[in-house]
Design an enzyme around this catalytic site. Structure first.
Site, PDB file in Angstrom:
ATOM      1  N   LYS A  38       1.727 -34.515  27.607  1.00  0.00           N
ATOM      2  CA  LYS A  38       1.714 -35.837  27.736  1.00  0.00           C
ATOM      3  C   LYS A  38       1.786 -36.276  29.166  1.00  0.00           C
ATOM      4  O   LYS A  38       2.584 -36.032  29.991  1.00  0.00           O
ATOM      5  CB  LYS A  38       3.110 -36.509  27.209  1.00  0.00           C
ATOM      6  CG  LYS A  38       2.891 -38.091  27.130  1.00  0.00           C
ATOM      7  CD  LYS A  38       4.318 -38.845  26.911  1.00  0.00           C
ATOM      8  CE  LYS A  38       4.618 -39.022  28.083  1.00  0.00           C
ATOM      9  NZ  LYS A  38       3.882 -39.754  29.154  1.00  0.00           N
TER      10      LYS A  38
ATOM     11  N   GLY B 215       9.134 -34.715  36.922  1.00  0.00           N
ATOM     12  CA  GLY B 215       9.599 -36.204  37.136  1.00  0.00           C
ATOM     13  C   GLY B 215      10.644 -36.272  37.671  1.00  0.00           C
ATOM     14  O   GLY B 215      11.540 -35.751  38.345  1.00  0.00           O
TER      15      GLY B 215
ATOM     16  N   GLU C  19      11.429 -29.868  36.796  1.00  0.00           N
ATOM     17  CA  GLU C  19      11.072 -30.113  38.368  1.00  0.00           C
ATOM     18  C   GLU C  19      11.247 -31.611  38.737  1.00  0.00           C
ATOM     19  O   GLU C  19      10.558 -32.392  38.268  1.00  0.00           O
ATOM     20  CB  GLU C  19       9.589 -29.864  38.544  1.00  0.00           C
ATOM     21  CG  GLU C  19       9.143 -28.553  38.260  1.00  0.00           C
ATOM     22  CD  GLU C  19       9.728 -27.129  39.269  1.00  0.00           C
ATOM     23  OE1 GLU C  19      10.381 -27.800  40.184  1.00  0.00           O
ATOM     24  OE2 GLU C  19       9.708 -26.010  38.880  1.00  0.00           O
TER      25      GLU C  19
ATOM     26  N   CYS D 113       7.170 -34.892  45.894  1.00  0.00           N
ATOM     27  CA  CYS D 113       8.478 -34.546  45.447  1.00  0.00           C
ATOM     28  C   CYS D 113       9.199 -34.108  46.676  1.00  0.00           C
ATOM     29  O   CYS D 113      10.443 -33.758  47.077  1.00  0.00           O
ATOM     30  CB  CYS D 113       8.602 -33.622  44.154  1.00  0.00           C
ATOM     31  SG  CYS D 113       7.637 -32.142  44.141  1.00  0.00           S
TER      32      CYS D 113
ATOM     33  N   GLU E  85      15.797 -40.785  47.059  1.00  0.00           N
ATOM     34  CA  GLU E  85      14.480 -40.698  47.074  1.00  0.00           C
ATOM     35  C   GLU E  85      13.681 -41.826  47.045  1.00  0.00           C
ATOM     36  O   GLU E  85      13.825 -42.772  46.195  1.00  0.00           O
ATOM     37  CB  GLU E  85      14.044 -39.882  45.969  1.00  0.00           C
ATOM     38  CG  GLU E  85      12.577 -39.198  45.909  1.00  0.00           C
ATOM     39  CD  GLU E  85      12.275 -38.581  44.645  1.00  0.00           C
ATOM     40  OE1 GLU E  85      12.586 -38.862  43.393  1.00  0.00           O
ATOM     41  OE2 GLU E  85      11.507 -37.329  45.035  1.00  0.00           O
TER      42      GLU E  85
HETATM   43  P1  NAD Z   1       9.314 -40.192  35.500  1.00  0.00           P
HETATM   44  O1  NAD Z   1      10.504 -39.260  35.439  1.00  0.00           O
HETATM   45  O2  NAD Z   1       9.427 -41.815  35.441  1.00  0.00           O
HETATM   46  O3  NAD Z   1       8.062 -39.942  34.702  1.00  0.00           O
HETATM   47  C1  NAD Z   1       7.592 -38.589  34.421  1.00  0.00           C
HETATM   48  C2  NAD Z   1       7.001 -38.264  33.085  1.00  0.00           C
HETATM   49  O4  NAD Z   1       8.125 -38.551  32.077  1.00  0.00           O
HETATM   50  C3  NAD Z   1       6.006 -39.232  32.585  1.00  0.00           C
HETATM   51  O5  NAD Z   1       4.851 -38.894  31.893  1.00  0.00           O
HETATM   52  C4  NAD Z   1       6.838 -40.349  31.577  1.00  0.00           C
HETATM   53  O6  NAD Z   1       6.123 -40.998  30.708  1.00  0.00           O
HETATM   54  C5  NAD Z   1       7.858 -39.192  30.869  1.00  0.00           C
HETATM   55  N1  NAD Z   1       8.953 -40.017  30.521  1.00  0.00           N
HETATM   56  C6  NAD Z   1       9.686 -41.115  30.811  1.00  0.00           C
HETATM   57  N2  NAD Z   1      10.718 -41.226  30.171  1.00  0.00           N
HETATM   58  C7  NAD Z   1      10.935 -40.388  29.316  1.00  0.00           C
HETATM   59  C8  NAD Z   1      11.799 -39.998  28.356  1.00  0.00           C
HETATM   60  N3  NAD Z   1      12.817 -40.748  28.141  1.00  0.00           N
HETATM   61  N4  NAD Z   1      11.514 -38.816  27.519  1.00  0.00           N
HETATM   62  C9  NAD Z   1      10.562 -37.922  27.915  1.00  0.00           C
HETATM   63  N5  NAD Z   1       9.705 -38.201  28.692  1.00  0.00           N
HETATM   64  C10 NAD Z   1       9.841 -39.215  29.434  1.00  0.00           C
HETATM   65  O7  NAD Z   1       8.714 -39.666  36.894  1.00  0.00           O
HETATM   66  P2  NAD Z   1       7.217 -40.209  37.810  1.00  0.00           P
HETATM   67  O8  NAD Z   1       8.051 -41.416  38.247  1.00  0.00           O
HETATM   68  O9  NAD Z   1       6.225 -40.223  36.764  1.00  0.00           O
HETATM   69  O10 NAD Z   1       7.458 -39.293  38.660  1.00  0.00           O
HETATM   70  C11 NAD Z   1       8.113 -39.303  39.893  1.00  0.00           C
HETATM   71  C12 NAD Z   1       9.224 -38.341  39.939  1.00  0.00           C
HETATM   72  O11 NAD Z   1       8.851 -36.989  39.771  1.00  0.00           O
HETATM   73  C13 NAD Z   1       9.973 -38.335  41.380  1.00  0.00           C
HETATM   74  O12 NAD Z   1      11.211 -38.399  41.166  1.00  0.00           O
HETATM   75  C14 NAD Z   1       9.528 -37.107  41.934  1.00  0.00           C
HETATM   76  O13 NAD Z   1      10.281 -36.534  43.000  1.00  0.00           O
HETATM   77  C15 NAD Z   1       9.202 -36.282  40.650  1.00  0.00           C
HETATM   78  N6  NAD Z   1       8.351 -35.187  40.889  1.00  0.00           N
HETATM   79  C16 NAD Z   1       8.931 -33.883  41.142  1.00  0.00           C
HETATM   80  C17 NAD Z   1       8.019 -32.929  41.393  1.00  0.00           C
HETATM   81  C18 NAD Z   1       8.513 -31.531  41.682  1.00  0.00           C
HETATM   82  O14 NAD Z   1       7.626 -30.458  41.569  1.00  0.00           O
HETATM   83  N7  NAD Z   1       9.833 -31.109  41.725  1.00  0.00           N
HETATM   84  C19 NAD Z   1       6.544 -33.059  41.457  1.00  0.00           C
HETATM   85  C20 NAD Z   1       6.197 -34.286  41.271  1.00  0.00           C
HETATM   86  C21 NAD Z   1       7.134 -35.485  41.130  1.00  0.00           C
END
Ligand code: NAD
Length: 494
Positions: free
Chosen positions: A190, A243, A265, A299, A396
């Site tokens: 997804k 995320g 992650e 991130c 963040e």
């Molecule tokens: P997010 O957590 O809002 O969303 C990430 C994904 O999770 C999306 O596909 C979203 O649709 C899905 N999602 C949202 N709610 C969900 C739920 N309840 N159940 C299952 N899936 C769900 O994050 P974002 O805003 O897309 O990305 C930004 C965040 O990701 C930042 O905090 C960033 O630091 C982190 N990030 C971490 C890394 C790493 O390698 N550590 C890399 C990139 C981004």
């Protein structure tokens, strides 16, 4: 990677509205609900695609297809042949480089040149690296009793649910797809709802490469519905998630119900520490790209610069000058070094943090505002006079905003570097080799950069601890994520 001129990329990136369906079991299919959602170009706010919205019933269809492929053609394929399919898949990404670079840039707002230099080559490298692993995932013979042959095999963990963020859709998507496929797993992926386009396209290319139907299913949809349905689905064996920590916690809580394996992650608030004996020119150059690359939506962004008190003012001055020199604008223009923030919502979050920092008493030396009223552009922003405890130094922001905090000695630097709830990455700048080594040893981070910042490579483990999550992607560490060891005992006395 083939040479592609910027002019050719820009032509490919002239947006035409597309309509994309779900990719399940090798077919493009309508969502069972019939619902579609809009995908916008963050540089203009215009709709560039309408995309099918998966809900729980579509996730179920995708999981069934993935299970069939696991028990059928993909699961039965010789490991070496799986590697060849992945090699062909990588070659197809290269052959379609122009289209993929343009698509990723349009969807995310990244400058074309950045996708050409970073995202696509990294995705291809990841695929080739794991293609090489496919037939090298060995078990061990472990002598246990003299009258038995005892050994282990590593089996695919099963059906993998991959949930991907919007900041590096293609590259992070591949960080999950490539090792999972190399290990013989099948996947329901997804993408983030705001950036689903590259995943849908590479799903098509995977089929062209010879991946059997159902092996890689792409199901765009929203987190609360499609994402949640993946976490709840009893026939997904493993969730690999990148995320936010908030959603990471929700996933972990959901997975507790069915005891799925989970890799998380999550975010970061990485410190980039500049000592008084550092080469300030190199340090601030790398610190600027460490925070402003990808509009700060990284991130591991070096979102906190810790500068020794004796060089603090000079670091602030140099960072301010570097931020001002960044060319923010149209991602399709060749001179652009920073594009927009990915969405209006994220832009508002970033600007809210600018207000928070100002109210906390920090000083904006440059930026702090939206640029224009078309698209979601935020000026590269530098905060000086930031106290370690302030929210802008602890939380963040995920945008082009850097907080510069003073430190007074080595112990203070380490204490402040470790003084947030995150532990993903850290950088240190000094010409004293003892000092940088002491720092590398004491800092709580999954990655430490010494006199450099921001590099990643699929050959090195990647991940964090505490609010940055757990588990590692990349390298042979990722093979553990997608396989399960099985111990076999054979009686030799029959
Ligand atoms: P997010 O957590 O809002 O969303 C990430 C994904 O999770 C999306 O596909 C979203 O649709 C899905 N999602 C949202 N709610 C969900 C739920 N309840 N159940 C299952 N899936 C769900 O994050 P974002 O805003 O897309 O990305 C930004 C965040 O990701 C930042 O905090 C960033 O630091 C982190 N990030 C971490 C890394 C790493 O390698 N550590 C890399 C990139 C981004």
């Amino acid at each position: 990677m083939p040479e592609i001129s910027h002019a050719d990329l820009a032509i490919s990136a002239s947006s035409k509205l597309t309509r994309k369906r779900l990719l399940i079991d090798g077919q493009q299919v309508e969502p069972l609900s019939g619902r579609y959602f809009d995908v916008l170009n963050p540089a203009t706010g215009e709709i560039i695609a309408v995309v099918a919205e998966a809900d729980a019933s579509d996730i179920d269809r995708a999981v069934r297809a993935a299970r069939r492929a696991l028990e059928g053609p993909w699961g039965r394929m010789r490991a070496a042949d799986r590697g060849l399919v992945l090699q062909r898949f990588a070659q197809l990404l290269e052959d379609h480089a122009q289209e993929l670079i343009a698509l990723e840039s349009l969807d995310t707002g990244k400058p074309l040149a950045a996708v050409q230099r970073q995202d696509l080559p990294a995705a291809i490298d990841t695929l080739r690296y794991y293609a090489g692993w496919a037939d090298k995932i060995n078990g061990q013979v472990i002598p246990a009793r003299h009258d038995a042959l005892t050994y282990t095999v590593r089996e695919p963990i099963g059906v993998v649910g991959a949930i991907v963020p919007w900041n590096f859709p293609l590259m992070i998507g591949m960080w999950k797809i490539a090792p999972a496929l190399a290990c013989g797993c099948t996947i329901v992926l997804k993408p983030a709802e705001i950036t689903p386009l590259s995943a849908l396209r590479i799903g098509e290319l995977a089929l062209e490469a010879g991946l059997p139907p159902g092996t890689l299913n792409i199901v765009p949809g929203f987190g609360k519905t499609a994402g949640r349905a993946m976490v709840d689905h009893p026939d997904i064996d493993k969730i690999t998630f990148t995320g936010s920590p908030t959603v990471g916690r929700e996933i972990l809580a959901g997975a507790a119900g069915n005891l799925k394996r989970v890799t998380l992650e999550l975010g970061g608030k990485s410190a980039n520490v500049i000592f008084d004996d550092a080469d300030l020119d190199s340090a601030t150059k790398a610190a600027a790209s460490g925070i402003f690359f990808n509009s700060g939506q990284v991130c591991s962004a070096g979102s906190r610069i810790l500068a020794h008190a004796s060089v603090y003012d000079e670091v602030v001055e140099r960072m301010t000058a570097r931020a001002k020199a960044i060319r923010v604008g149209d991602p399709t223009q060749s001179g652009t070094t920073m594009g927009p923030i990915v969405s209006e919502l994220q832009m508002k979050r970033v600007l809210d943090y600018v207000d928070i920092g100002t109210k906390e008493g920090a000083t904006v030396t440059t930026g702090g505002t939206r640029i224009g009223d078309r698209g979601y552009f935020v000026a590269p922003t530098v905060f000086a006079n930031v106290e370690h405890e302030m929210r802008i130094s602890q939380e963040e922001i995920f945008g082009p905003v850097v907080s510069i905090v003073r430190f007074f000695d080595e112990a203070d630097a380490i204490s402040k570097a470790n003084g947030t709830k995150y532990s993903l990455a850290a950088g240190v700048w000094s010409s004293d080799i003892g000092r940088v080594q002491r720092f590398a040893k004491q800092v709580k981070a999954g990655t430490v950069w010494i006199n450099t910042y921001g590099y990643t490579d699929v050959r090195l483990p990647w991940g964090g601890s505490r609010d940055s999550g757990f588990g590692r992607e990349h390298g042979d560490a990722a093979l553990e994520n997608f396989t399960e060891p099985k111990a076999v005992w054979m009686n030799l006395n029959v």
